[in-house]
Each structure stands twice: as structure tokens, then as C-alpha cells.
Design an enzyme around this catalytic site. Structure first.
Site, PDB file in Angstrom:
ATOM      1  N   GLY A   1       4.061   3.923   1.249  1.00 46.48           N
ATOM      2  CA  GLY A   1       3.019   4.690   2.674  1.00 46.48           C
ATOM      3  C   GLY A   1       3.023   3.111   3.742  1.00 46.48           C
ATOM      4  O   GLY A   1       3.649   1.523   3.135  1.00 46.48           O
TER       5      GLY A   1
ATOM      6  N   GLY B   1       0.777   1.059   6.788  1.00 46.87           N
ATOM      7  CA  GLY B   1      -0.113   1.384   8.020  1.00 46.87           C
ATOM      8  C   GLY B   1      -0.127   0.120   9.031  1.00 46.87           C
ATOM      9  O   GLY B   1       1.480  -0.540   9.067  1.00 46.87           O
TER      10      GLY B   1
ATOM     11  N   PHE C   1      -0.499  -3.330   9.388  1.00 46.41           N
ATOM     12  CA  PHE C   1      -0.489  -4.510   8.473  1.00 46.41           C
ATOM     13  C   PHE C   1       0.821  -4.457   7.576  1.00 46.41           C
ATOM     14  O   PHE C   1       0.845  -5.855   7.186  1.00 46.41           O
ATOM     15  CB  PHE C   1      -2.134  -4.841   8.587  1.00 46.41           C
ATOM     16  CG  PHE C   1      -3.678  -4.830   9.391  1.00 46.41           C
ATOM     17  CD1 PHE C   1      -3.485  -5.469   9.903  1.00 46.41           C
ATOM     18  CD2 PHE C   1      -3.801  -3.485   9.635  1.00 46.41           C
ATOM     19  CE1 PHE C   1      -4.296  -6.033  11.496  1.00 46.41           C
ATOM     20  CE2 PHE C   1      -4.609  -2.962  10.535  1.00 46.41           C
ATOM     21  CZ  PHE C   1      -4.977  -4.595  11.419  1.00 46.41           C
TER      22      PHE C   1
ATOM     23  N   VAL D   1       3.378  -0.619   1.475  1.00 54.33           N
ATOM     24  CA  VAL D   1       2.704  -0.569   0.256  1.00 54.33           C
ATOM     25  C   VAL D   1       4.203  -0.570  -0.756  1.00 54.33           C
ATOM     26  O   VAL D   1       4.825   0.653   0.103  1.00 54.33           O
ATOM     27  CB  VAL D   1       1.640   0.067   0.218  1.00 54.33           C
ATOM     28  CG1 VAL D   1       0.980   0.050  -1.379  1.00 54.33           C
ATOM     29  CG2 VAL D   1       0.499  -0.290   1.152  1.00 54.33           C
TER      30      VAL D   1
ATOM     31  N   LYS E   1       1.786  -4.873  -1.635  1.00 50.44           N
ATOM     32  CA  LYS E   1       0.814  -5.089  -0.219  1.00 50.44           C
ATOM     33  C   LYS E   1       1.853  -5.403   0.414  1.00 50.44           C
ATOM     34  O   LYS E   1       1.499  -7.142  -0.362  1.00 50.44           O
ATOM     35  CB  LYS E   1      -0.106  -4.726  -0.197  1.00 50.44           C
ATOM     36  CG  LYS E   1      -0.184  -4.957   1.417  1.00 50.44           C
ATOM     37  CD  LYS E   1      -0.359  -3.809   2.309  1.00 50.44           C
ATOM     38  CE  LYS E   1      -0.505  -3.446   3.542  1.00 50.44           C
ATOM     39  NZ  LYS E   1      -2.261  -3.736   3.927  1.00 50.44           N
TER      40      LYS E   1
ATOM     41  N   ASP F   1     -14.615  -0.694   6.530  1.00 49.51           N
ATOM     42  CA  ASP F   1     -13.964   0.017   6.864  1.00 49.51           C
ATOM     43  C   ASP F   1     -14.156   0.797   5.338  1.00 49.51           C
ATOM     44  O   ASP F   1     -12.848   1.486   4.920  1.00 49.51           O
ATOM     45  CB  ASP F   1     -12.538  -0.381   6.563  1.00 49.51           C
ATOM     46  CG  ASP F   1     -11.843   0.542   7.577  1.00 49.51           C
ATOM     47  OD1 ASP F   1     -12.598   0.957   8.310  1.00 49.51           O
ATOM     48  OD2 ASP F   1      -9.878  -0.089   7.026  1.00 49.51           O
TER      49      ASP F   1
END
Length: 399
Positions: free
Chosen positions: A81, A83, A85, A88, A102, A199
Site C-alpha cells: 500500500g 500513504g 507519508f 509499505v 514502511k 488517528d
């Protein structure tokens, strides 16, 4: 020869010697006490220095070549995936252990010190319902976190998929709710540090092989003092639909803003629907409003995910909905603590107070009356429905 008027009596000798002996003993005791305290302070200082000096945590450090080999040089086939930032990847170490890697984006704006802070914080957290950090890599411009890999991806990946959500019967969903509550209680009250996650959402709940929940993504977490339960910020980070109104509108975050997010999660887990994209033709603007409407009408069980109709326990579901409504009260003081929530979930004998109408701010994020520097940018976090380990990194502010 002792005696006569010029002699010193035995009583006088005792009166002189005893105070001297007592004074010497007290002096020795004081010296020992001060030495012990000074040594303890030195040890504590050294321990603190070691704890926050990541270069001393050699057992956590991976070299870049090892990470490259594990991920087949970050091949697209291993990508889980992406994101706002970073990306992954799934990896496999030479030992055969599977990992989630990550890779922090170079444009993320996070410096080396912030990265070190996150690693140090997460490395200290040990709980069965928290994603476990295995290590890190800090080499040149590369900043990488290495987590345990979980095979069942994130909660949102299964919960909001019409087909996959059938894998989550009520027993599993109830276990997920309770596991998240225990993990959050640990962060708020039982860990060495008091941590406000900021979060908490479905995509940050990972599921292991037995569908046990593991809270992930501490990049937006705030470390506060052990006797501190709240703070204030002008930089709003979080995810649309999960943020408590006092945080979204005024930048006031606390353990109770995490509780609010947990309440939203409970409603999503029970209904199988996202709060942020919920629509009801009968006039409810969002999932929380819909839940309150059904609760007032005495028909909360009608909101249960249809795939649960045969597996759910009505009393457990009703109690969970009740607890969820308590979590999303407008006044943070009226929301229960995570410790109370764990107790309420585990015991049917604990009497629950009557909930009030829940807070709702879904339409306030673009409110023109909101101060400009506190307006929430929905792009702050990026939801990845295909991500296995969505672990974005943002600022951390230890205090």
C-alpha cells in the site's frame, strides 16, 4: 587516680561521648543515603539517555542491504500500500520471518529526530493489541520502519467490503472491539508513557491470523506527561469522520478524543458502514446521527450489519451500541475512560448511564467560521483500502 574535686565523673563522660557517637553515626548514614541517591540519579540519567539515543538500540537496527534483500529491492510485487507519508512493502528475512516495511517518503518533511522519536516510542510499547515494531533502518536519506507482518490486512479492508465482511461474524467483531479497547487502555494508562493516538480508525487496526486486532500507526501520536491527559495544537492531524469535535474545531486533544474515535469505530464495526460516507434516506446525515435516531426509536438492532443477523448476540450488540454512544458524547467529560470501557465491555453487571445526543462535526471541517489555522485538511491522511499495513508517519511531539 580518678577522684577528688578535679576528676571527671562517669556521667559527664557519657554525656560527652554519646552525642559524639550519635552524631558520627548520623553523619555516616547521611553520607550513605546521599551516595545511594546520587548513584540512582546517575543510573536514571544514563537509562534515560540510552532510552532516547537510538544509536544504542543496536538490536533494533537493520542495514539497508538487509531490507532491500527482504523486499526484493522494493519490488512492485511486494508493495502492500501507499500513504501520504510513504510506501509499505511485504518482506521476508533470511530467517524466514515475514515483515512489513514502511519506507518513509523523502518528501514527507519528517526529519531524522522525529523519526528517531517514533521508533523509540513504539519500541517501548509491548501489548498484544499493538502492532509490534521489529526494528528500523536509518541510512543516508532512507528512513525505514520494520513491523511484524499480519496476514489479514487491516480492519477496513474486510469490514467495508460487501463480500469479505462475512468473514467477521459477531464473535470476531466483538473480539475486535474488546481488543482495541484493551490496547487503547494500555496507551492511555498502563504503558510507561501516556500516549494519545490521535488517528484511531479502521485502517489503522491490523488483524492477525486469528483476527486479533493490533493498533498501528503511532506517527501522529502525542506523548504527554504521566499526570497529563490533554493538550492543545494548531496543527490538526487525523482522519475525517473519526475526529472529536473539540479537536477538529479547536485543536484540543485528549485521551477523550481517542475515546470519541473508538466510539465511531464501534458503530462502524456493528453496522459495517463508514461514518464518513454514510447516507440514510430518512434524514440522518452521518452514522452517529443514524445510531442516535434508531436508539431513540427503540430499534437499535435494526442498524446491525445484515451479515450478522444470524450470528449476533442481541444483548451484547445492544450493550456495545450503548457504550459507543457514551463514547461520542459532545462533552468530553461525559465520555468514559478506556479503563471504564474495558470494564463495561467485560461485565454485564456494570450499569451504564443514559447517553445524550452524540456530537457531530462532519460538516464543520469546511465551516467558514472555523479559524483558518485550525481548518482540517482532509488530505492530511490518506486512506488506503488496499493497504495491509497503513502506517503513515507525521510529527511526534514528546513532552
Amino acid at each position: 587516680m580518678l577522684g577528688g574535686s578535679s576528676g571527671i565523673s562517669g556521667g559527664t563522660i557519657v554525656a560527652i561521648v554519646v552525642p559524639i557517637i550519635v552524631a558520627v553515626i548520623l553523619f555516616i548514614v547521611a553520607i550513605c543515603f546521599l551516595s545511594k541517591r546520587a548513584r540512582k540519579n546517575r543510573d536514571s540519567l544514563q537509562e534515560g539517555k540510552t532510552a532516547y539515543d537510538i544509536t544504542n538500540v543496536e538490536s533494533l537496527q537493520f542495514d539497508f542491504a538487509t531490507i532491500e534483500a527482504a523486499t526484493n529491492k522494493f519490488s512492485a510485487d511486494n508493495k502492500l500500500g501507499e500513504g501520504g507519508f510513504g510506501e509499505v512493502y511485504k518482506g521476508t528475512l533470511t530467517s524466514g520471518q515475514e515483515i512489513a516495511v514502511k519506507r518513509l517518503s523523502k518528501s514527507s518533511g519528517q526529519g531524522g529526530e522525529e523519526f528517531k522519536n517514533e521508533v523509540v516510542v513504539v519500541a517501548k510499547l509491548q501489548h498484544r493489541n499493538l502492532a509490534r515494531l521489529l526494528g528500523f533502518c536509518l541510512q543516508g536519506e532512507e528512513k525505514i520502519l520494520v513491523y511484524e507482518y499480519v496476514p489479514n490486512k487491516s480492519l477496513d479492508y474486510i469490514l467495508f467490503d460487501p463480500e469479505k465482511q462475512r468473514e467477521l461474524d459477531w464473535g470476531r467483531r466483538n473480539k475486535v472491539i474488546k481488543g482495541i479497547a484493551r490496547g487503547m487502555q494500555y496507551l492511555h494508562e498502563d504503558s510507561r508513557l501516556r500516549i494519545i493516538h490521535r488517528d484511531l480508525k479502521a485502517s489503522n487496526i491490523l488483524l492477525d491470523g486469528d483476527m486479533n486486532p493490533k493498533i498501528s500507526d503511532f506517527g501522529m501520536a502525542r506523548i504527554v506527561g504521566v499526570d497529563q491527559t490533554q493538550g492543545n495544537t494548531s496543527r490538526i492531524v487525523g482522519t475525517y469522520g473519526y475526529m472529536a469535535p473539540e479537536y477538529a474545531m479547536h485543536g484540543e486533544f485528549s485521551v477523550k478524543s481517542d475515546v470519541y474515535s473508538f466510539g465511531v469505530l464501534i458503530m462502524e464495526i456493528i453496522t459495517g458502514k463508514k461514518n464518513s460516507s454514510f447516507y440514510d434516506s430518512d434524514g440522518a446525515d452521518d452514522l452517529l446521527s443514524y445510531t442516535w435516531k434508531m436508539w431513540k426509536e427503540g430499534a437499535p438492532l435494526e442498524m446491525v450489519d445484515p451479515t450478522l443477523r444470524e450470528s449476533h448476540n442481541p444483548n451484547e450488540v445492544m450493550r456495545s451500541i450503548h457504550i459507543g454512544l457514551l463514547c461520542v458524547q459532545e462533552d468530553p467529560a461525559e465520555r468514559p475512560t478506556m479503563a471504564s470501557i474495558v470494564l463495561m465491555l467485560d461485565s454485564n453487571t456494570v450499569t451504564l448511564p443514559n447517553p445524550k445526543q452524540p456530537a457531530s462535526f462532519l460538516h464543520s471541517a469546511t465551516d467558514p467560521n472555523m479559524p483558518r489555522d485550525l481548518r482540517f485538511d482532509s488530505s492530511t491522511t490518506k486512506s488506503i483500502t488496499t493497504s495491509v499495513n497503513e502506517m503513515s508517519i507525521s510529527e511526534m511531539d514528546p513532552r
